[in-house]
Design a protein around this motif. Structure first.
Motif, mmCIF file in Angstrom:
data_model
loop_
_atom_site.group_PDB
_atom_site.id
_atom_site.type_symbol
_atom_site.label_atom_id
_atom_site.label_comp_id
_atom_site.label_asym_id
_atom_site.label_seq_id
_atom_site.Cartn_x
_atom_site.Cartn_y
_atom_site.Cartn_z
ATOM 1 N N ALA A 173 42.396 64.757 67.041
ATOM 2 C CA ALA A 173 43.742 65.203 67.396
ATOM 3 C C ALA A 173 44.162 66.262 66.385
ATOM 4 O O ALA A 173 43.838 66.158 65.200
ATOM 5 N N PRO A 174 44.868 67.270 66.849
ATOM 6 C CA PRO A 174 45.332 68.292 65.905
ATOM 7 C C PRO A 174 46.382 67.725 64.971
ATOM 8 O O PRO A 174 47.140 66.825 65.332
ATOM 9 N N ILE A 175 46.393 68.237 63.776
ATOM 10 C CA ILE A 175 47.517 68.026 62.874
ATOM 11 C C ILE A 175 48.329 69.306 63.012
ATOM 12 O O ILE A 175 47.840 70.394 62.691
ATOM 13 N N GLU A 235 38.346 51.082 63.093
ATOM 14 C CA GLU A 235 39.052 52.363 63.225
ATOM 15 C C GLU A 235 38.741 53.187 61.979
ATOM 16 O O GLU A 235 38.838 52.675 60.858
ATOM 17 N N VAL A 236 38.354 54.422 62.180
ATOM 18 C CA VAL A 236 38.078 55.335 61.064
ATOM 19 C C VAL A 236 38.811 56.638 61.352
ATOM 20 O O VAL A 236 38.738 57.150 62.471
ATOM 21 N N ALA A 237 39.512 57.158 60.363
ATOM 22 C CA ALA A 237 40.190 58.449 60.493
ATOM 23 C C ALA A 237 39.745 59.348 59.345
ATOM 24 O O ALA A 237 39.795 58.942 58.185
ATOM 25 N N SER A 238 39.301 60.544 59.688
ATOM 26 C CA SER A 238 38.832 61.516 58.693
ATOM 27 C C SER A 238 39.587 62.822 58.888
ATOM 28 O O SER A 238 39.905 63.201 60.018
ATOM 29 N N LEU A 239 39.834 63.519 57.795
ATOM 30 C CA LEU A 239 40.472 64.830 57.847
ATOM 31 C C LEU A 239 39.394 65.890 57.971
ATOM 32 O O LEU A 239 38.436 65.913 57.203
ATOM 33 N N MET A 240 39.572 66.782 58.958
ATOM 34 C CA MET A 240 38.659 67.912 59.118
ATOM 35 C C MET A 240 39.493 69.188 59.091
ATOM 36 O O MET A 240 40.384 69.373 59.928
ATOM 37 N N THR A 247 39.535 73.202 59.407
ATOM 38 C CA THR A 247 38.743 74.273 60.009
ATOM 39 C C THR A 247 39.556 75.560 60.007
ATOM 40 O O THR A 247 40.775 75.526 59.799
ATOM 41 N N PRO A 248 38.906 76.690 60.270
ATOM 42 C CA PRO A 248 39.666 77.943 60.393
ATOM 43 C C PRO A 248 40.696 77.885 61.529
ATOM 44 O O PRO A 248 41.682 78.611 61.514
ATOM 45 N N GLN A 249 40.477 77.002 62.522
ATOM 46 C CA GLN A 249 41.412 76.868 63.633
ATOM 47 C C GLN A 249 42.561 75.915 63.319
ATOM 48 O O GLN A 249 43.470 75.758 64.132
ATOM 49 N N GLY A 250 42.521 75.252 62.181
ATOM 50 C CA GLY A 250 43.579 74.328 61.800
ATOM 51 C C GLY A 250 43.023 73.004 61.330
ATOM 52 O O GLY A 250 41.812 72.804 61.262
ATOM 53 N N ASP A 251 43.928 72.096 61.012
ATOM 54 C CA ASP A 251 43.566 70.767 60.521
ATOM 55 C C ASP A 251 43.526 69.786 61.690
ATOM 56 O O ASP A 251 44.350 69.862 62.600
ATOM 57 N N PHE A 252 42.566 68.858 61.619
ATOM 58 C CA PHE A 252 42.403 67.851 62.655
ATOM 59 C C PHE A 252 42.142 66.499 62.013
ATOM 60 O O PHE A 252 41.558 66.425 60.935
ATOM 61 N N VAL A 253 42.563 65.433 62.692
ATOM 62 C CA VAL A 253 42.143 64.099 62.308
ATOM 63 C C VAL A 253 41.027 63.729 63.288
ATOM 64 O O VAL A 253 41.175 63.877 64.499
ATOM 65 N N CYS A 254 39.892 63.322 62.736
ATOM 66 C CA CYS A 254 38.744 62.876 63.529
ATOM 67 C C CYS A 254 38.797 61.355 63.532
ATOM 68 O O CYS A 254 38.901 60.732 62.472
ATOM 69 N N LEU A 255 38.739 60.761 64.717
ATOM 70 C CA LEU A 255 38.952 59.323 64.854
ATOM 71 C C LEU A 255 37.760 58.634 65.495
ATOM 72 O O LEU A 255 37.098 59.197 66.362
ATOM 73 N N PHE A 256 37.518 57.412 65.054
ATOM 74 C CA PHE A 256 36.528 56.527 65.662
ATOM 75 C C PHE A 256 37.253 55.222 65.950
ATOM 76 O O PHE A 256 37.913 54.675 65.072
ATOM 77 N N HIS A 257 37.161 54.756 67.188
ATOM 78 C CA HIS A 257 37.751 53.473 67.568
ATOM 79 C C HIS A 257 36.702 52.627 68.261
ATOM 80 O O HIS A 257 35.914 53.131 69.059
ATOM 81 N N GLU A 258 36.730 51.331 67.952
ATOM 82 C CA GLU A 258 35.836 50.378 68.595
ATOM 83 C C GLU A 258 36.651 49.172 69.038
ATOM 84 O O GLU A 258 37.446 48.632 68.273
ATOM 85 N N ALA A 259 36.464 48.796 70.308
ATOM 86 C CA ALA A 259 37.186 47.664 70.884
ATOM 87 C C ALA A 259 36.408 47.155 72.089
ATOM 88 O O ALA A 259 35.547 47.858 72.622
ATOM 89 N N GLU A 260 36.745 45.969 72.511
ATOM 90 C CA GLU A 260 36.133 45.418 73.720
ATOM 91 C C GLU A 260 36.522 46.255 74.942
ATOM 92 O O GLU A 260 35.711 46.520 75.820
ATOM 93 N N ASP A 261 37.788 46.693 75.002
ATOM 94 C CA ASP A 261 38.297 47.471 76.131
ATOM 95 C C ASP A 261 39.209 48.564 75.571
ATOM 96 O O ASP A 261 40.386 48.320 75.284
ATOM 97 N N LEU A 262 38.671 49.770 75.424
ATOM 98 C CA LEU A 262 39.429 50.855 74.798
ATOM 99 C C LEU A 262 40.633 51.284 75.628
ATOM 100 O O LEU A 262 41.700 51.568 75.075
ATOM 101 N N SER A 313 55.300 63.480 66.159
ATOM 102 C CA SER A 313 55.720 64.485 65.181
ATOM 103 C C SER A 313 54.553 65.152 64.461
ATOM 104 O O SER A 313 54.613 66.339 64.168
ATOM 105 N N VAL A 314 53.470 64.417 64.200
ATOM 106 C CA VAL A 314 52.340 64.967 63.450
ATOM 107 C C VAL A 314 51.291 65.588 64.363
ATOM 108 O O VAL A 314 50.711 66.621 64.042
ATOM 109 N N HIS A 315 51.044 64.945 65.512
ATOM 110 C CA HIS A 315 49.933 65.372 66.372
ATOM 111 C C HIS A 315 50.367 65.937 67.726
ATOM 112 O O HIS A 315 49.545 66.499 68.445
#
Length: 119
Positions: free
Chosen positions: A8-10, A45-50, A52-67, A91-93
């Motif tokens: 998701a974009p920041i 759940e994992v959230a990482s900051l990426m 880039t020249p196009q802007g900042d993004f949060v990279c997410l990983f989610h694991e669940a039985e039913d997403l 407000s952020v994304h």
């Protein structure tokens, strides 16, 4: 178990707000966040900051039985923490609760898993 990675974009000028949100979720609101994810059925759940020249993004990983159900649960919840969290998604994304009502916000095209290895 289902898992998905997505990003998701920041929004411009919101990086410090995103970092403060992350610090709150990792600090004073950590237990509330864990309860929220348990309600959603999210086991990882994992959230990482990426940045880039196009802007900042949060990279997410989610694991669940039913997403799909997990995202719908968050979108419809009236729990005070979930309401607070959704306000920050907007407000952020720029992500709204309506965007979480359908299937997960990304589609898996390829997955490799070592069937014999440890997780």
């Amino acid at each position: 178990m289902e898992c998905i990675t997505w990003f998701a974009p920041i929004l411009p000028g919101k990086l410090e707000e995103w970092k403060a949100l992350d610090a709150e979720m990792n600090g004073p609101r950590r237990e509330e966040h864990a309860r929220s994810r348990k309600r959603m059925g999210v086991v990882r759940e994992v959230a990482s900051l990426m940045q880039t020249p196009q802007g900042d993004f949060v990279c997410l990983f989610h694991e669940a039985e039913d997403l799909a159900k997990a995202f719908q649960t968050l979108a419809a919840s009236d729990d005070p923490y979930d309401v607070w969290f959704r306000e920050h998604l907007v407000s952020v994304h720029g992500l709204t609760a309506e965007m979480l009502q359908g299937p997960p916000p990304a589609e898996v095209f390829f997955e490799y898993r070592d069937a014999g290895g440890a997780a």
